[in-house]
Design a protein around this motif. Structure first.
Motif, PDB file in Angstrom:
ATOM      1  N   ALA A 105       2.287   0.449  -5.840  1.00 63.69           N
ATOM      2  CA  ALA A 105       2.992  -0.597  -5.096  1.00 63.69           C
ATOM      3  C   ALA A 105       2.495  -2.007  -5.392  1.00 63.69           C
ATOM      4  O   ALA A 105       3.237  -2.973  -5.214  1.00 63.69           O
ATOM      5  CB  ALA A 105       2.903  -0.322  -3.596  1.00 63.69           C
ATOM      6  N   THR A 106       1.256  -2.165  -5.835  1.00 65.26           N
ATOM      7  CA  THR A 106       0.742  -3.511  -6.074  1.00 65.26           C
ATOM      8  C   THR A 106       0.958  -3.974  -7.505  1.00 65.26           C
ATOM      9  O   THR A 106       0.627  -5.115  -7.837  1.00 65.26           O
ATOM     10  CB  THR A 106      -0.754  -3.609  -5.716  1.00 65.26           C
ATOM     11  N   GLY A 107       1.535  -3.140  -8.339  1.00 65.59           N
ATOM     12  CA  GLY A 107       1.894  -3.557  -9.693  1.00 65.59           C
ATOM     13  C   GLY A 107       3.159  -4.397  -9.653  1.00 65.59           C
ATOM     14  O   GLY A 107       3.815  -4.530  -8.613  1.00 65.59           O
ATOM     15  N   THR A 108       3.529  -4.946 -10.764  1.00 62.31           N
ATOM     16  CA  THR A 108       4.687  -5.847 -10.822  1.00 62.31           C
ATOM     17  C   THR A 108       5.964  -5.179 -10.322  1.00 62.31           C
ATOM     18  O   THR A 108       6.647  -5.705  -9.440  1.00 62.31           O
ATOM     19  CB  THR A 108       4.890  -6.366 -12.260  1.00 62.31           C
ATOM     20  N   LEU A 109       6.301  -4.044 -10.873  1.00 65.55           N
ATOM     21  CA  LEU A 109       7.529  -3.358 -10.476  1.00 65.55           C
ATOM     22  C   LEU A 109       7.451  -2.889  -9.028  1.00 65.55           C
ATOM     23  O   LEU A 109       8.417  -3.020  -8.265  1.00 65.55           O
ATOM     24  CB  LEU A 109       7.803  -2.179 -11.415  1.00 65.55           C
TER      25      LEU A 109
ATOM     26  N   VAL B 251       6.006  -0.539   7.735  1.00 67.27           N
ATOM     27  CA  VAL B 251       5.179  -0.273   6.557  1.00 67.27           C
ATOM     28  C   VAL B 251       3.950   0.563   6.911  1.00 67.27           C
ATOM     29  O   VAL B 251       3.268   0.284   7.890  1.00 67.27           O
ATOM     30  CB  VAL B 251       4.705  -1.595   5.903  1.00 67.27           C
ATOM     31  N   ARG B 252       3.700   1.557   6.073  1.00 64.29           N
ATOM     32  CA  ARG B 252       2.455   2.322   6.107  1.00 64.29           C
ATOM     33  C   ARG B 252       1.821   2.160   4.735  1.00 64.29           C
ATOM     34  O   ARG B 252       2.524   2.142   3.731  1.00 64.29           O
ATOM     35  CB  ARG B 252       2.717   3.803   6.377  1.00 64.29           C
ATOM     36  N   VAL B 253       0.505   2.029   4.712  1.00 60.52           N
ATOM     37  CA  VAL B 253      -0.185   1.853   3.428  1.00 60.52           C
ATOM     38  C   VAL B 253      -1.235   2.942   3.247  1.00 60.52           C
ATOM     39  O   VAL B 253      -1.757   3.493   4.217  1.00 60.52           O
ATOM     40  CB  VAL B 253      -0.858   0.468   3.306  1.00 60.52           C
ATOM     41  N   ARG B 254      -1.510   3.231   1.998  1.00 60.25           N
ATOM     42  CA  ARG B 254      -2.552   4.197   1.666  1.00 60.25           C
ATOM     43  C   ARG B 254      -3.149   3.789   0.330  1.00 60.25           C
ATOM     44  O   ARG B 254      -2.439   3.634  -0.653  1.00 60.25           O
ATOM     45  CB  ARG B 254      -1.969   5.599   1.578  1.00 60.25           C
TER      46      ARG B 254
ATOM     47  N   GLY C 198      15.486  -3.451   5.423  1.00 57.48           N
ATOM     48  CA  GLY C 198      15.125  -2.745   6.642  1.00 57.48           C
ATOM     49  C   GLY C 198      14.653  -1.317   6.433  1.00 57.48           C
ATOM     50  O   GLY C 198      14.795  -0.475   7.306  1.00 57.48           O
ATOM     51  N   MET C 199      14.059  -1.059   5.298  1.00 59.29           N
ATOM     52  CA  MET C 199      13.575   0.279   4.980  1.00 59.29           C
ATOM     53  C   MET C 199      12.230   0.549   5.647  1.00 59.29           C
ATOM     54  O   MET C 199      11.495  -0.370   5.979  1.00 59.29           O
ATOM     55  CB  MET C 199      13.388   0.430   3.464  1.00 59.29           C
ATOM     56  N   ARG C 200      11.910   1.830   5.782  1.00 59.25           N
ATOM     57  CA  ARG C 200      10.554   2.254   6.131  1.00 59.25           C
ATOM     58  C   ARG C 200       9.840   2.474   4.815  1.00 59.25           C
ATOM     59  O   ARG C 200      10.311   3.244   3.981  1.00 59.25           O
ATOM     60  CB  ARG C 200      10.577   3.553   6.922  1.00 59.25           C
ATOM     61  N   LEU C 201       8.732   1.801   4.616  1.00 60.06           N
ATOM     62  CA  LEU C 201       8.034   1.860   3.338  1.00 60.06           C
ATOM     63  C   LEU C 201       6.657   2.495   3.478  1.00 60.06           C
ATOM     64  O   LEU C 201       5.892   2.139   4.371  1.00 60.06           O
ATOM     65  CB  LEU C 201       7.862   0.452   2.762  1.00 60.06           C
ATOM     66  N   SER C 202       6.366   3.415   2.597  1.00 53.99           N
ATOM     67  CA  SER C 202       5.001   3.918   2.410  1.00 53.99           C
ATOM     68  C   SER C 202       4.546   3.348   1.086  1.00 53.99           C
ATOM     69  O   SER C 202       5.117   3.669   0.031  1.00 53.99           O
ATOM     70  CB  SER C 202       4.984   5.452   2.371  1.00 53.99           C
ATOM     71  N   LEU C 203       3.576   2.459   1.143  1.00 51.87           N
ATOM     72  CA  LEU C 203       3.085   1.772  -0.045  1.00 51.87           C
ATOM     73  C   LEU C 203       1.739   2.359  -0.441  1.00 51.87           C
ATOM     74  O   LEU C 203       0.791   2.319   0.348  1.00 51.87           O
ATOM     75  CB  LEU C 203       2.952   0.274   0.227  1.00 51.87           C
TER      76      LEU C 203
END
Length: 82
Positions: free
Chosen positions: A13-17, A56-59, A29-34
């Motif tokens: 998720a932290t890369g350019t794309l 947003v949820r992150v891991r 308005g999406m639910r995102l798991s990054l």
């Protein structure tokens, strides 16, 4: 947006794309798991996506650890199905 409310997993998720995709989907308005390896950049991205209206949820993890990735995926899917 027809995708609003759907749950999407973005690895790298932290890369350019990944960042571009997360920004686009956050505005819809999406639910995102990054998921990404760099926790600082991941936190910054999550803040940006939340400001755009996404849940947003992150891991922070390295996908080369397949067992950990599969466990993480199962946990995320159990909380909020993909």
């Amino acid at each position: 947006d027809p995708f609003a409310g759907n749950h999407v997993l973005i690895t790298g998720a932290t890369g350019t794309l990944g960042r571009l995709l997360a920004a686009r989907l956050a505005g819809a308005g999406m639910r995102l798991s990054l998921w990404a390896r760099d926790p600082l950049r991941l936190a910054q991205l999550a803040q940006t996506c939340r400001a755009a209206g996404a849940e947003v949820r992150v891991r922070s993890l390295d996908l080369s650890d397949t067992d950990a990735a599969l466990v993480a995926f199962a946990e995320e899917d159990e909380r909020c199905p993909f």
